[in-house]
Design a protein around this motif. Structure first.
Motif, PDB file in Angstrom:
ATOM      1  N   ASP A  65     -56.896 -68.779 -58.406  1.00 55.99           N
ATOM      2  CA  ASP A  65     -58.029 -67.854 -58.286  1.00 55.99           C
ATOM      3  C   ASP A  65     -58.364 -67.598 -56.813  1.00 55.99           C
ATOM      4  OD1 ASP A  65     -59.685 -69.974 -57.354  1.00 55.99           O
ATOM      5  OD2 ASP A  65     -60.159 -70.538 -59.412  1.00 55.99           O
ATOM      6  N   GLN A  66     -59.288 -66.685 -56.596  1.00 59.15           N
ATOM      7  CA  GLN A  66     -59.641 -66.258 -55.244  1.00 59.15           C
ATOM      8  C   GLN A  66     -60.271 -67.389 -54.432  1.00 59.15           C
ATOM      9  OE1 GLN A  66     -58.943 -63.286 -53.846  1.00 59.15           O
ATOM     10  NE2 GLN A  66     -59.774 -64.067 -51.940  1.00 59.15           N
ATOM     11  N   MET A 106     -57.615 -69.702 -53.237  1.00 61.96           N
ATOM     12  CA  MET A 106     -56.791 -69.034 -52.214  1.00 61.96           C
ATOM     13  C   MET A 106     -57.484 -69.095 -50.857  1.00 61.96           C
ATOM     14  SD  MET A 106     -54.204 -67.547 -51.086  1.00 61.96           S
ATOM     15  CE  MET A 106     -53.309 -67.410 -52.588  1.00 61.96           C
ATOM     16  N   THR A 107     -58.773 -68.875 -50.841  1.00 66.63           N
ATOM     17  CA  THR A 107     -59.531 -68.942 -49.590  1.00 66.63           C
ATOM     18  C   THR A 107     -59.455 -70.352 -48.997  1.00 66.63           C
ATOM     19  OG1 THR A 107     -61.040 -67.267 -50.453  1.00 66.63           O
ATOM     20  CG2 THR A 107     -61.780 -68.508 -48.538  1.00 66.63           C
ATOM     21  N   GLN A 141     -54.019 -59.843 -46.219  1.00 70.29           N
ATOM     22  CA  GLN A 141     -55.055 -59.813 -47.242  1.00 70.29           C
ATOM     23  C   GLN A 141     -54.515 -60.439 -48.528  1.00 70.29           C
ATOM     24  OE1 GLN A 141     -58.248 -58.814 -46.982  1.00 70.29           O
ATOM     25  NE2 GLN A 141     -57.838 -58.564 -44.800  1.00 70.29           N
ATOM     26  N   PRO A 142     -55.316 -61.225 -49.228  1.00 70.85           N
ATOM     27  CA  PRO A 142     -54.838 -61.815 -50.477  1.00 70.85           C
ATOM     28  C   PRO A 142     -54.676 -60.754 -51.561  1.00 70.85           C
ATOM     29  CG  PRO A 142     -57.064 -62.595 -49.957  1.00 70.85           C
ATOM     30  CD  PRO A 142     -56.639 -61.697 -48.854  1.00 70.85           C
ATOM     31  N   ASP A 143     -53.587 -60.856 -52.320  1.00 65.51           N
ATOM     32  CA  ASP A 143     -53.349 -59.975 -53.462  1.00 65.51           C
ATOM     33  C   ASP A 143     -53.824 -60.699 -54.708  1.00 65.51           C
ATOM     34  OD1 ASP A 143     -52.077 -58.142 -51.793  1.00 65.51           O
ATOM     35  OD2 ASP A 143     -50.118 -59.084 -52.098  1.00 65.51           O
ATOM     36  N   VAL A 144     -54.760 -60.090 -55.425  1.00 64.93           N
ATOM     37  CA  VAL A 144     -55.306 -60.700 -56.628  1.00 64.93           C
ATOM     38  C   VAL A 144     -54.828 -59.900 -57.831  1.00 64.93           C
ATOM     39  CG1 VAL A 144     -57.413 -61.398 -57.828  1.00 64.93           C
ATOM     40  CG2 VAL A 144     -57.325 -61.436 -55.336  1.00 64.93           C
ATOM     41  N   GLY A 168     -56.251 -62.839 -62.287  1.00 66.04           N
ATOM     42  CA  GLY A 168     -56.963 -63.714 -61.364  1.00 66.04           C
ATOM     43  C   GLY A 168     -56.071 -64.504 -60.430  1.00 66.04           C
ATOM     44  N   SER A 200     -53.782 -65.355 -57.345  1.00 68.38           N
ATOM     45  CA  SER A 200     -53.808 -64.797 -55.985  1.00 68.38           C
ATOM     46  C   SER A 200     -52.563 -65.195 -55.205  1.00 68.38           C
ATOM     47  CB  SER A 200     -55.035 -65.306 -55.231  1.00 68.38           C
ATOM     48  OG  SER A 200     -56.205 -64.887 -55.860  1.00 68.38           O
ATOM     49  N   GLN A 258     -50.947 -64.727 -51.002  1.00 73.73           N
ATOM     50  CA  GLN A 258     -51.238 -64.304 -49.633  1.00 73.73           C
ATOM     51  C   GLN A 258     -50.080 -64.708 -48.739  1.00 73.73           C
ATOM     52  OE1 GLN A 258     -54.992 -65.720 -48.154  1.00 73.73           O
ATOM     53  NE2 GLN A 258     -54.740 -64.766 -46.168  1.00 73.73           N
TER      54      GLN A 258
END
Length: 161
Positions: free
Chosen positions: A52-53, A56-57, A81-84, A88, A90, A92
């Motif tokens: 999930d995002q 990923m962060t 930029q992350p691809d989601v 859901g 992700s 990068q």
């Protein structure tokens, strides 16, 4: 005639060590237990994937922090930029810039010419060769390039008398 090269290189062993440290942290972190998260190093790219995002962060932050601690300049790190996906998941890509791009090389060579020292700057592939009659002039060029803020981290190699 004395000369040196202005280059922008990142030590590949430092990148590899930073990725290995991030992988160890990923294996030990509680919030990543049982999650499908991975870090893959391919030459000058670090590929990240997470479920999930939020993860990923956290994953990108881990890798970038490790790179910074290993002495890799953040000017040479390009976080994409992350691809989601709609589900859901992700992905990068973090790219490591190696070599001087032609636009930056032109900027560096023009800067050296504008110093009005008895030196010449020539672009040779992904580096800039600076030559001059006096060693003192070359050292003055080095000091001026260090002082100016370029979009890449620059270093000096191949100093010859």
């Amino acid at each position: 005639m004395p000369s040196f090269d202005i280059v922008s290189e990142v030590n590949s062993m430092e990148i590899e060590n930073a990725v290995n440290q991030a992988k160890k942290e990923l294996a030990n972190r509680f919030d990543f237990k049982g999650a499908n998260a991975e870090i893959i190093l391919e030459k000058n790219e670090i590929k990240l994937s997470a479920t999930d995002q939020f993860k990923m962060t956290a994953l990108a932050e881990m890798v970038v922090t490790r790179l910074a601690k290993r002495g890799v300049s953040m000017k040479n790190v390009d976080e994409g930029q992350p691809d989601v996906s709609p589900l859901g998941h992700s992905r990068q890509v973090i790219k490591i810039k190696q070599g001087i791009e032609s636009v930056v090389a032109k900027e560096v060579s023009q800067f050296v010419r504008d110093l009005k020292l008895k030196c010449t700057a020539a672009i040779e592939g992904d580096k800039v060769r600076v030559a001059g009659k006096s060693r003192d002039d070359l050292q003055a060029v080095m000091a001026a390039v260090r002082a100016k803020d370029f979009p890449l981290a620059l270093g000096f190699t191949n100093f010859r008398d």
